[in-house]
Scaffold this active site. Structure first.
Site, PDB file in Angstrom:
ATOM      1  N   CYS A 125       0.886  -1.159   0.000  1.00 43.47           N
ATOM      2  CA  CYS A 125       0.000   0.000   0.000  1.00 43.47           C
ATOM      3  C   CYS A 125       0.920   1.204   0.000  1.00 43.47           C
ATOM      4  CB  CYS A 125      -0.905  -0.012   1.234  1.00 43.47           C
ATOM      5  SG  CYS A 125      -1.847   1.527   1.414  1.00 43.47           S
ATOM      6  N   CYS A 128      -0.585   4.294   2.311  1.00 45.16           N
ATOM      7  CA  CYS A 128      -0.699   4.206   3.776  1.00 45.16           C
ATOM      8  C   CYS A 128      -0.267   2.812   4.223  1.00 45.16           C
ATOM      9  CB  CYS A 128      -2.094   4.583   4.258  1.00 45.16           C
ATOM     10  SG  CYS A 128      -3.483   3.839   3.396  1.00 45.16           S
ATOM     11  N   SER A 129      -1.184   2.020   4.748  1.00 40.72           N
ATOM     12  CA  SER A 129      -0.788   0.705   5.249  1.00 40.72           C
ATOM     13  C   SER A 129      -1.924  -0.301   5.106  1.00 40.72           C
ATOM     14  CB  SER A 129      -0.357   0.818   6.712  1.00 40.72           C
ATOM     15  OG  SER A 129      -1.366   1.463   7.458  1.00 40.72           O
ATOM     16  N   CYS A 130      -2.711  -0.201   4.031  1.00 36.08           N
ATOM     17  CA  CYS A 130      -3.832  -1.125   3.822  1.00 36.08           C
ATOM     18  C   CYS A 130      -3.302  -2.561   3.766  1.00 36.08           C
ATOM     19  CB  CYS A 130      -4.561  -0.781   2.532  1.00 36.08           C
ATOM     20  SG  CYS A 130      -5.324   0.852   2.586  1.00 36.08           S
TER      21      CYS A 130
END
Lengths: 222, 93, 115
Positions: A125, A128-130
């Site tokens: 991702c 962000c941090s999906c």
């Protein structure tokens, strides 16, 4: 148990900063030191005192997160390896297939992608941090790092080599950038020499990193 | 409702609106091919401001790594796939 | 117009593949954020927007859950659920509490800011 917890009306919430004793081994940095760490405690206290959230909600969420581990995803992968009909359902509707094994994925769409002899998938991702948190738990630190997010879309083969993973040039590399509500689960290749193994034994071979796509699965040691 | 079909070539808008945007800069202005329609989803770019808006179609779009990066060092068949809202996709004539 | 979070394709160093076990404080922020989300008071999209608007310094120097904390704070103030004055007062109170009990260590940089 110190006096301040009673002063602020949440005596039941005794795990502000010592809960790690029974939760995880103490870490060198497991101390509240920065402004933002104090801010985090301040927010929790204020939101509880105002009745916005309950201390029990926060505790329950922590417990629920701790209960989700990559072993859940490994069960899905192993079932897909042994049961072609399940595998077809997994690729058609990841949420429903995960739910068959008791794993509830809320608010996002689980999309399984398959590693084959022709194609290797890896997930990132960049924004962000999906991550498929509802199936694999919280992402590893490196997955959230700027270095991984910046580089894996541009030089994926070099990044995979840093994980000890070499992808031959005749295998197509497919990088999935999770930019919307899709959460990708890589179904790694089943290692050779596992033909007679039980589903449970197969699940034990499946690693978190193989379901992100930065590693392959080692054949079982005999 | 699906506005693009798998196999269709698209161009990603080369726009830079301020605010919360879910199309990474490295994909803007690039050409790709639609792989699939994932369904209609809440639009993160509106929801990020506490508002509700119409749901938007989200599509998988496949890009050749060599088209994204002039200096790509891997083999020519390597690809990057992203899930993009329909309002970021432009039809190619 | 590239936001500080939008890093795909930018140059960077080797990936640090070491495992980091989450501290209890980090888990608490995660649990608190989830609790606020479950009440319908902040979506993940609102959280991400607030993280992005922290700027480049925050993305270079702050840890992941510190950014989440700052984003939660901003969202709760913007929605009128808490006020900055309340936050400031509580931070002061917690610092005093920690200094008195001595059970949590403050680092020197933080001590300097308080002085």
């Amino acid at each position: 148990m110190s006096a301040h917890e009673h002063d602020h009306g949440h005596a039941d919430d005794h795990d502000d900063h010592r809960g790690h004793d029974h939760n995880a081994p103490p870490q060198p940095d497991d101390k509240v030191h920065s402004y933002y760490q104090i801010l985090g405690i301040a927010l929790k206290e204020l939101l509880i005192e105002k009745g916005i959230v309950a201390a029990a909600d926060v505790r329950r969420n922590i417990e629920a997160r701790d209960a989700i581990t990559p072993a859940n995803g490994a069960q899905v992968v192993a079932r897909a390896w042994v049961d072609p009909a399940y595998k077809a359902r997994l690729f058609a509707d990841g949420n429903a297939a995960a739910a068959e094994l008791g794993f509830v994925i809320a608010n996002t769409k689980l999309v399984a992608v398959e590693n084959t002899s022709d194609e290797h998938n890896v997930v990132v991702c960049t924004l962000c941090s999906c991550y498929p948190r509802d199936l694999l738990g919280l992402p590893p630190s490196w997955y959230k790092s700027r270095a991984y997010r910046a580089r894996v879309v541009r030089e994926p083969r070099a990044v995979l080599e840093e994980f000890g993973t070499m992808i031959p040039d005749d295998v197509r590399l497919r990088v999935h950038d999770s930019t919307a509500d899709m959460r990708f689960l890589v179904v790694p290749r089943r290692p050779v020499g596992t033909e007679g193994m039980s589903e449970e034994a197969l699940a034990a071979l499946v690693t978190r990193d193989s379901m992100i796509g930065v590693a392959a699965i080692d054949p079982p040691k005999l | 409702m699906s506005k693009f079909v798998p196999g269709e070539s698209v161009r990603i808008r080369d726009d830079y609106p301020p605010g919360h945007i879910r199309t990474p800069v490295y994909l803007r202005g690039k050409r790709g091919v639609v792989t699939r329609y994932f369904g209609d989803f809440a639009n993160a770019e509106v929801e990020a401001y506490g508002r509700r808006g119409p749901r938007k179609g989200v599509y998988g779009v496949l890009f050749c790594a060599g088209d994204l990066w002039g200096d790509y060092k891997g083999p020519a068949h390597d690809v990057v796939e992203a899930d993009l809202y329909e309002h970021w996709l432009e039809k190619l004539a | 117009m590239r936001g500080p979070h939008d890093v795909g394709g930018l140059p960077d160093g080797p990936v640090d593949t070491q495992e980091h076990i989450l501290t209890f404080w980090e888990k608490q922020v995660d649990g608190l954020r989830a609790a606020v989300g479950a009440k319908g008071l902040m979506t993940s999209h609102e959280s991400r927007r607030a993280v992005e608007s922290l700027g480049h310094d925050a993305h270079e120097n702050m840890q992941y859950y510190e950014r989440w904390t700052a984003a939660l704070c901003r969202n709760m103030i913007d929605k009128g659920i808490i006020t900055q004055d309340e936050v400031d007062a509580r931070v002061t109170l917690i610092r005093k509490r920690l200094a008195e009990t001595g059970e949590l260590e403050l680092d020197s940089a933080d001590a300097g800011r308080r002085a």
